[in-house]
Scaffold this motif. Structure first.
Motif, PDB file in Angstrom:
ATOM      1  N   ALA A 197     -15.125 -23.584  10.418  1.00  0.00           N
ATOM      2  CA  ALA A 197     -15.805 -24.495   9.796  1.00  0.00           C
ATOM      3  C   ALA A 197     -15.330 -25.818  10.398  1.00  0.00           C
ATOM      4  N   GLY A 198     -13.926 -25.987  10.744  1.00  0.00           N
ATOM      5  CA  GLY A 198     -13.378 -27.156  11.212  1.00  0.00           C
ATOM      6  C   GLY A 198     -13.551 -27.278  12.635  1.00  0.00           C
ATOM      7  N   ALA A 199     -13.638 -25.940  13.265  1.00  0.00           N
ATOM      8  CA  ALA A 199     -14.363 -26.127  14.528  1.00  0.00           C
ATOM      9  C   ALA A 199     -15.739 -26.618  14.769  1.00  0.00           C
ATOM     10  N   LEU A 200     -16.446 -26.034  13.874  1.00  0.00           N
ATOM     11  CA  LEU A 200     -18.165 -26.454  14.062  1.00  0.00           C
ATOM     12  C   LEU A 200     -18.374 -27.831  13.511  1.00  0.00           C
ATOM     13  N   GLU A 201     -17.783 -28.312  12.480  1.00  0.00           N
ATOM     14  CA  GLU A 201     -17.739 -29.770  12.057  1.00  0.00           C
ATOM     15  C   GLU A 201     -17.171 -30.656  13.176  1.00  0.00           C
ATOM     16  N   SER A 202     -16.124 -30.391  13.837  1.00  0.00           N
ATOM     17  CA  SER A 202     -15.718 -31.106  15.008  1.00  0.00           C
ATOM     18  C   SER A 202     -16.834 -31.346  16.324  1.00  0.00           C
ATOM     19  N   GLY A 203     -17.809 -30.517  16.334  1.00  0.00           N
ATOM     20  CA  GLY A 203     -18.488 -30.495  17.165  1.00  0.00           C
ATOM     21  C   GLY A 203     -18.288 -29.416  18.457  1.00  0.00           C
ATOM     22  N   ILE A 204     -17.516 -28.721  18.147  1.00  0.00           N
ATOM     23  CA  ILE A 204     -17.350 -27.668  18.993  1.00  0.00           C
ATOM     24  C   ILE A 204     -18.569 -26.444  19.026  1.00  0.00           C
ATOM     25  N   GLN A 205     -18.970 -26.269  20.170  1.00  0.00           N
ATOM     26  CA  GLN A 205     -20.359 -25.547  20.512  1.00  0.00           C
ATOM     27  C   GLN A 205     -20.210 -24.121  20.921  1.00  0.00           C
ATOM     28  N   PHE A 206     -18.918 -23.684  21.636  1.00  0.00           N
ATOM     29  CA  PHE A 206     -18.772 -22.491  22.275  1.00  0.00           C
ATOM     30  C   PHE A 206     -17.688 -21.670  21.293  1.00  0.00           C
ATOM     31  N   ILE A 207     -18.159 -20.428  20.875  1.00  0.00           N
ATOM     32  CA  ILE A 207     -17.297 -19.650  20.233  1.00  0.00           C
ATOM     33  C   ILE A 207     -17.148 -18.006  20.834  1.00  0.00           C
ATOM     34  N   ASP A 208     -16.092 -17.917  21.367  1.00  0.00           N
ATOM     35  CA  ASP A 208     -15.694 -16.654  22.178  1.00  0.00           C
ATOM     36  C   ASP A 208     -15.139 -15.592  21.149  1.00  0.00           C
ATOM     37  N   THR A 209     -15.768 -14.241  21.275  1.00  0.00           N
ATOM     38  CA  THR A 209     -15.099 -13.292  20.393  1.00  0.00           C
ATOM     39  C   THR A 209     -15.153 -12.146  21.412  1.00  0.00           C
ATOM     40  N   ALA A 210     -14.935 -10.951  20.537  1.00  0.00           N
ATOM     41  CA  ALA A 210     -15.273  -9.758  21.270  1.00  0.00           C
ATOM     42  C   ALA A 210     -15.317  -8.531  20.327  1.00  0.00           C
ATOM     43  N   ASP A 211     -15.929  -7.596  20.628  1.00  0.00           N
ATOM     44  CA  ASP A 211     -15.972  -6.402  19.443  1.00  0.00           C
ATOM     45  C   ASP A 211     -14.985  -5.510  19.404  1.00  0.00           C
ATOM     46  N   LYS A 214     -20.074 -14.821   9.732  1.00  0.00           N
ATOM     47  CA  LYS A 214     -20.271 -15.259   8.353  1.00  0.00           C
ATOM     48  C   LYS A 214     -20.254 -16.760   8.488  1.00  0.00           C
ATOM     49  N   ALA A 215     -19.458 -17.406   9.141  1.00  0.00           N
ATOM     50  CA  ALA A 215     -19.133 -18.505   9.198  1.00  0.00           C
ATOM     51  C   ALA A 215     -20.357 -19.437  10.024  1.00  0.00           C
ATOM     52  N   LEU A 216     -20.784 -18.916  10.751  1.00  0.00           N
ATOM     53  CA  LEU A 216     -22.385 -19.448  11.533  1.00  0.00           C
ATOM     54  C   LEU A 216     -23.325 -19.522  10.355  1.00  0.00           C
ATOM     55  N   GLN A 217     -23.431 -18.456   9.743  1.00  0.00           N
ATOM     56  CA  GLN A 217     -24.566 -18.371   8.571  1.00  0.00           C
ATOM     57  C   GLN A 217     -24.320 -19.439   7.611  1.00  0.00           C
ATOM     58  N   ALA A 218     -22.927 -19.832   7.203  1.00  0.00           N
ATOM     59  CA  ALA A 218     -22.736 -20.865   6.441  1.00  0.00           C
ATOM     60  C   ALA A 218     -22.747 -22.285   6.972  1.00  0.00           C
ATOM     61  N   ALA A 219     -22.826 -22.516   8.483  1.00  0.00           N
ATOM     62  CA  ALA A 219     -23.009 -23.775   9.103  1.00  0.00           C
ATOM     63  C   ALA A 219     -24.292 -24.112   8.957  1.00  0.00           C
ATOM     64  N   SER A 220     -24.734 -25.506   9.100  1.00  0.00           N
ATOM     65  CA  SER A 220     -25.925 -26.311   9.055  1.00  0.00           C
ATOM     66  C   SER A 220     -27.056 -25.799   9.987  1.00  0.00           C
ATOM     67  N   TYR A 221     -26.296 -25.832  11.407  1.00  0.00           N
ATOM     68  CA  TYR A 221     -27.219 -25.700  12.623  1.00  0.00           C
ATOM     69  C   TYR A 221     -26.565 -24.373  13.561  1.00  0.00           C
ATOM     70  N   PRO A 222     -26.614 -23.251  12.953  1.00  0.00           N
ATOM     71  CA  PRO A 222     -25.952 -22.436  13.763  1.00  0.00           C
ATOM     72  C   PRO A 222     -26.547 -21.914  15.210  1.00  0.00           C
ATOM     73  N   GLN A 223     -27.769 -22.218  15.447  1.00  0.00           N
ATOM     74  CA  GLN A 223     -28.922 -22.006  16.475  1.00  0.00           C
ATOM     75  C   GLN A 223     -27.968 -23.012  17.591  1.00  0.00           C
ATOM     76  N   ASP A 224     -27.355 -24.009  17.444  1.00  0.00           N
ATOM     77  CA  ASP A 224     -26.847 -24.749  18.389  1.00  0.00           C
ATOM     78  C   ASP A 224     -25.574 -24.426  18.890  1.00  0.00           C
ATOM     79  N   ILE A 225     -25.140 -23.174  18.407  1.00  0.00           N
ATOM     80  CA  ILE A 225     -23.927 -22.661  18.879  1.00  0.00           C
ATOM     81  C   ILE A 225     -24.036 -21.598  19.857  1.00  0.00           C
TER      82      ILE A 225
END
Length: 329
Positions: free
Chosen positions: A50-64, A77-88
């Motif tokens: 949430a802190g990353a998204l609120e600060s304007g970070i757009q790129f999230i790196d993960t792995a299965d 789960k965090a993206l679903q809770a964010a206001s504009y997940p399509q921008d990430i």
């Protein structure tokens, strides 16, 4: 070379700072060996995202494989809770597998590729994956005989937008570029390991790639705390299994860069600041185990470039990586 159906992710980013989420997978113990960064609560993980998204970070790196899918689930789960997940822009990886006997292996077959994409989309709760990477194939992977058509098929179906490789080392990344595979490469780049500059920057294909700089804080050795304290890693932290000669070299050479602590922002922020200046790096993905670390990374992203004098001092104090990190001649 594959052409994405939308602009490359580097043209969509407002800043070079992203977020790595390996740490959000927790300890991830496999046959008694830690494959993660230690315990972290879901509440803390959600706060970090949430802190990353609120600060304007757009790129999230993960792995299965981060926490056997746990990191992807928390990101979703965090993206679903964010206001504009399509921008990430979400980057995930596939290929590392857990075998029935409890060991790990790798599978980059088309069958596993399609199954992995389907499973990742479910965990991420998204309709597409922006960037899909092969996760650490061997540096000597035979690209000449690897079929990229399944990736193109996934692009045509709208399930992924770009593909490429998260390389074990910069030498593997060069072989990916040599083969012209995909349009994204993830590779280690930090003030202690600048091999990208000498091996990839002059490559004739480098401009065709979005390059993700991983491990930008040297696995945590480029931290303010370790300037004065010796490292102590818990048994559920993968760094507890690092070879002593690697840990000792990184600690010794990180402390040679202590002059960065005297600059605005502090040591870690300026070590991270260094990575943003490389023109061939599209995005940098430091991890964070607290909201405070996210905030420190944001401070670094907003600092002006280091001076030529400071860059020269980094190169002078850490001229190269250890010989045992280089391929045998």
């Amino acid at each position: 070379m594959a052409k994405a159906s939308i602009p490359r992710f580097s043209s969509r980013l407002h800043q070079k700072l992203g977020l790595g989420t390996w740490q959000l997978g927790g300890p991830n113990i496999v046959q008694g060996k830690a494959m993660g960064w230690g315990e972290i609560s879901e509440e803390e993980s959600m706060s970090i995202l949430a802190g990353a998204l609120e600060s304007g970070i757009q790129f999230i790196d993960t792995a299965d494989s981060y926490g056997k899918g746990l990191s992807e689930k928390i990101v979703g789960k965090a993206l679903q809770a964010a206001s504009y997940p399509q921008d990430i822009i979400v980057c995930t990886k596939f290929g590392n597998v857990y075998l029935p006997d409890g060991t790990t292996g790798q599978d980059f077959s088309p069958e596993h590729l399609f199954a992995s994409v389907k499973a990742s989309l479910q965990r991420l709760q998204r309709e597409h994956i922006d960037v899909l990477l092969m996760h650490s194939p061997p540096d000597n992977f035979n690209w000449a005989h690897y079929d990229r058509a399944p990736f193109e098929d996934l692009i045509s179906q709208g399930l992924i937008r770009q593909f490429g490789v998260s390389s074990k080392s910069v030498y593997g990344a060069k072989r990916v570029m040599d083969a012209g595979f995909g349009s994204v490469i993830e590779v280690i780049y930090n003030a202690l390991d600048r091999r990208v500059d000498e091996i990839l920057s002059s490559h004739p294909h480098h401009a065709a790639y979005d390059i993700i700089g991983r491990v930008p804080l040297g696995s945590g050795f480029l931290s303010d705390r370790l300037l004065t304290e010796d490292p102590h890693f818990g048994e559920d932290d993968y760094r507890s299994h690092m070879a002593d000669r690697d840990k000792n070299w990184m600690l010794e050479h990180a402390r040679k860069l202590a002059f960065l602590a005297d600059l605005p922002g502090g040591f870690s922020a300026n070590a991270l600041r260094f990575t943003f200046q490389n023109p061939i790096i599209s995005v940098v993905i430091p991890g964070a185990r607290s909201v405070a670390q996210v905030q420190s990374n944001v401070v670094a992203a907003n600092l002006p470039p280091l001076s030529d004098e400071h860059i020269h001092r980094i190169e002078q104090f850490v001229p190269s990586v250890p010989d045992w990190w280089k391929p045998a001649k």
